[in-house]
Design an enzyme around this catalytic site. Structure first.
Site, PDB file in Angstrom:
ATOM      1  N   SER A 104       0.860  -1.181   0.000  1.00 28.45           N
ATOM      2  CA  SER A 104       0.000   0.000   0.000  1.00 28.45           C
ATOM      3  C   SER A 104       0.894   1.227   0.000  1.00 28.45           C
ATOM      4  O   SER A 104       1.796   1.340   0.827  1.00 28.45           O
ATOM      5  CB  SER A 104      -0.893   0.006   1.245  1.00 28.45           C
ATOM      6  N   GLU A 105       0.652   2.151  -0.935  1.00 25.11           N
ATOM      7  CA  GLU A 105       1.634   3.218  -1.123  1.00 25.11           C
ATOM      8  C   GLU A 105       1.677   4.237   0.010  1.00 25.11           C
ATOM      9  O   GLU A 105       2.534   5.113   0.017  1.00 25.11           O
ATOM     10  CB  GLU A 105       1.428   3.923  -2.472  1.00 25.11           C
ATOM     11  N   ASN A 106       0.789   4.129   0.989  1.00 21.58           N
ATOM     12  CA  ASN A 106       0.920   5.008   2.149  1.00 21.58           C
ATOM     13  C   ASN A 106       1.928   4.470   3.157  1.00 21.58           C
ATOM     14  O   ASN A 106       2.135   5.065   4.208  1.00 21.58           O
ATOM     15  CB  ASN A 106      -0.439   5.229   2.825  1.00 21.58           C
TER      16      ASN A 106
ATOM     17  N   ARG B 235      -5.393   1.618  -3.257  1.00 24.13           N
ATOM     18  CA  ARG B 235      -4.864   2.911  -3.640  1.00 24.13           C
ATOM     19  C   ARG B 235      -6.030   3.809  -3.984  1.00 24.13           C
ATOM     20  O   ARG B 235      -6.795   3.529  -4.886  1.00 24.13           O
ATOM     21  CB  ARG B 235      -3.929   2.788  -4.843  1.00 24.13           C
TER      22      ARG B 235
END
Length: 569
Positions: free
Chosen positions: A350-352, A518
């Site tokens: 997860s890009e966070n 996302r």
């Protein structure tokens, strides 16, 4: 010697130590230089207003957080009380209407937002469309890297992200006039070619002040973060002239092992222990008991058909990213993770700032500091890790991910993807996208509820699968471009056999596959997910539903795109 002097130029204050004279020339040469800075010890505050009261009108502030996770609640409250105006706020998004930076938007204290995502903030949208607010949208990974570069003293860098899109070409609206025309438009980027690939030049971002939320600090000023609350907070610490950090707890010096410190004290100018933290959760998502059955929604048959087929793309040991899409409701790629075979392991990112997400938590496991990129509460699996937003996109941009699965609004026959504004035509697979591109020639495979296409960047589409009960003519009628048939024959996918793939969504945490998201169903820039990833998979229905066409009426960036088209006529 000239090179030695060049290396010394970036240093602040220098101390020259006595050096030996050379026998040959008698010249005096510096034998050693030390750099010192004027950085003072971290100053501690008890009142958030005192910590931010010297932020002047017109300042640029970097504000940490991802959605509402890890935002500096108390420092934002301090700005509300000071009444400072004309701010340029650099933040991944602008919170919600009544919380986070949304509070500063309501009081008209922000002049310009520099973000990657509009979010669920109606006031943000209203001010942008009425010409009251300037909005500069930047791809999320580029935003994180521009901030990281600013903190590292790097003025600019080249990235492939955004090449062939409005990011590179310029012309996207930043501010409107009151009559609806464009007052300020984005500028085109310089393009260079490296090793046969095109890259665009992006300048770094720095701020006058950074407002950061951390978990704990020691009395020396060293700080650590908790779980996914690290996000943009870490790079922002380093990219401002003055960094102000609020924490939940202050501990004695020595309480942190040196190797456990996330940001050393040299970056922290001011520090305050927050009086209270609401830690609001945007999307509370919980896992129901195993014996409960999820209610079927109308239209689930079409969605589930796509979901089950998409799940077959996962292979054992893959590292992948799932992008939350808006087609046929939120989250087809997300739901695909629930149908991964229990016999294989897939590591989803997860890009966070998470690698190894688990299922939704039980109600007793909910943690506001642990969310996915869709801002839903989640859990993590054994062996998972947390990191900052700039590190997350370095994984993606650096080609360390095997598969990206995302929803598509439009895909061209050559693999161009348009996914951050809502279209107005019926077909989603077209000869050429008529929306601003999210990525150029980046899609490898398209999965719909009727067929599967492979994409060749030069030759176009090849039909490789159709669902039982359909013919090639049926596929031609609902596809907005031509395609060829696979030389190996077109597989007829049996729906009966596909339904035998059972969902793992209610298994134990140890056996449930990770869930990675996302974004949301609001337009956004997610271009890094299309960087050098070996396999980019789009999942979508073939045509737009009535609900999607109605959603188009209420989308802020639709107006932006219409203005771009009008300006280019």
């Amino acid at each position: 010697m000239a090179a030695f002097k060049f290396l010394l130029q970036p240093l602040g204050r220098r101390i020259l130590l006595p050096a030996a004279r050379t026998r040959a020339s008698g010249a005096e040469i510096s034998g050693c230089f030390f750099s010192t800075s004027c950085h003072r010890n971290t100053k501690f505050y008890t009142d958030p207003v005192e910590a931010v009261k010297d932020i002047p009108n017109g300042a640029t502030i970097l504000v940490g957080g991802f959605g509402l996770c890890g935002i500096p609640e108390n420092l934002i409250g301090g700005l509300l009380k000071t009444g400072v105006k004309e701010l340029t706020a650099v933040s991944n998004n602008a919170g919600v209407d009544n919380f986070g930076l949304g509070l500063l938007l309501h009081t008209k204290q922000i002049k310009r937002m520099v973000s990657s995502y509009v979010g669920e903030n109606a006031e943000f949208e209203r001010q942008f469309l009425s010409g009251e607010l300037e909005v500069e949208l930047i791809p999320q990974g580029t935003l994180a890297e521009r901030i990281r570069a600013g903190g590292a003293g790097i003025p600019a860098f080249y990235t492939s992200t955004g090449y062939g899109t409005l990011v590179q070409e310029g012309g996207a609206p930043i501010k409107y006039n009151k009559d609806g025309t464009i007052a300020i438009a984005s500028q085109p980027r310089e393009v260079r070619e490296f090793a046969g690939r095109h890259f665009i030049l992006e300048q770094s971002i720095t701020g006058d002040f950074a407002l950061v939320k951390a978990w704990k600090a020691d009395r020396a000023g060293n700080i650590i973060f908790r779980k996914t609350a690290r996000n943009f907070n870490l790079p922002m610490c380093k990219a401002a002239k003055t960094t102000v950090v609020e924490v939940e707890e202050i501990v004695d010096i020595g309480a942190f092992a040196p190797e456990d410190i996330h940001v050393p004290k040299i970056y922290v100018d001011r520090l305050i222990k927050g009086e209270k933290f609401e830690k609001r959760i945007e999307r509370l998502s919980v896992r129901k008991p195993e014996d409960s059955k999820a209610k079927q929604k109308q239209g689930d048959n079409v969605r589930e058909r796509i979901i089950r087929r998409a799940a077959l793309e996962f292979e054992d040991g893959m590292y992948g990213i799932l992008h939350l899409c808006s087609n046929l409701g939120i989250g087809i790629p997300l739901l695909a993770s629930n149908f991964i075979s229990p016999d294989i392991t897939v590591h989803l990112q997860s890009e966070n700032g998470v690698l190894g997400l688990g299922p939704y938590p039980l109600e007793s496991e909910v943690d506001p500091d642990l969310i996915n990129a869709g801002k839903e509460t989640v859990t993590v699996l054994p062996g998972s890790s947390f990191f900052s937003s700039d590190e997350s996109f370095a994984m993606i941009r650096g080609g360390h991910v095997d598969l990206t699965m995302l929803g598509a609004m439009q895909v061209s026959k050559y693999g161009d993807l348009a996914n951050w504004m809502i279209p107005g035509n019926a077909h989603k697979i077209l000869e050429k996208c008529n929306l601003p591109l999210t990525g150029k020639q980046c899609v490898n495979r398209i999965i719909t509820e009727k067929a599967v296409f492979d994409v060749d960047k030069k030759k176009g589409l090849t039909l490789v699968e159709i669902w039982e009960g359909l013919s090639v003519d049926d596929i031609k009628k609902c596809t907005g471009c031509d395609f060829t048939l696979s030389k190996n024959g077109v597989m007829v996918r049996s729906l009966t056999l596909l339904k035998k793939i059972k969902s793992t969504s209610h298994q134990s945490q140890e056996s449930t596959r990770p869930i990675t998201l996302r974004g949301t169903d609001s337009p956004q820039l997610c271009l890094e997910l299309l960087c050098p990833v070996p396999w980019v998979l789009c999942v979508s229905s073939t045509c737009f539903s009535n609900e999607e066409m109605l959603f188009r009426e209420n989308t802020a960036l639709v107006k932006a795109w219409e203005q771009v088209l009008k300006a280019n006529e």
